[in-house]
Design an enzyme around this catalytic site. Sequence first.
Site, PDB file in Angstrom:
ATOM      1  N   CYS A   1       0.831  -1.208   0.000  1.00 37.58           N
ATOM      2  CA  CYS A   1       0.000   0.000   0.000  1.00 37.58           C
ATOM      3  C   CYS A   1       0.865   1.258   0.000  1.00 37.58           C
ATOM      4  CB  CYS A   1      -0.905  -0.054   1.233  1.00 37.58           C
ATOM      5  SG  CYS A   1      -1.739   1.476   1.639  1.00 37.58           S
TER       6      CYS A   1
ATOM      7  N   CYS B   1       0.155   3.754   2.768  1.00 34.85           N
ATOM      8  CA  CYS B   1       0.627   3.199   4.047  1.00 34.85           C
ATOM      9  C   CYS B   1       2.101   3.511   4.259  1.00 34.85           C
ATOM     10  CB  CYS B   1       0.424   1.688   4.095  1.00 34.85           C
ATOM     11  SG  CYS B   1      -1.299   1.171   4.016  1.00 34.85           S
TER      12      CYS B   1
END
Length: 130
Positions: free
Chosen positions: A55, A58
Amino acid sequence: MYSVKTHLKTVTLSKVKRDNLNKNIMALAITDATFDEVVLKSDKPVMVDFWAAWCGPCRMVGPIIDQISEEYAGKVVVGKVDVDANQEFAAKYGVRNIPTVLVFHNGEVVGKQVGVAPKQTYADSLDALL
């Protein structure tokens, strides 16, 4: 200057670099097996970052969470849950998008941030509990 002896050679580091080495406090890795003890039974506020290695956003939030962990050491528990390896509590708390950061106090969710936010947003959610 500061010298670090390794098995291959001695490396000399500047004071700035040495100080940065000493500040590598990172958030705890929380798993499904440790979530109950670390998060729900904590006597301190807990910030949990639900993330995954693939991600992109993230990877933007991760360093912020590590900074929060360092700055609030001793006052707050800060951890990360890899949702690919630990799905139980992500599902239990309805984490459908990542990154999602949940703040717990006395075992209950008291704050939620979905997506990337400025560091101050995370700090404010903790400051309100201290």
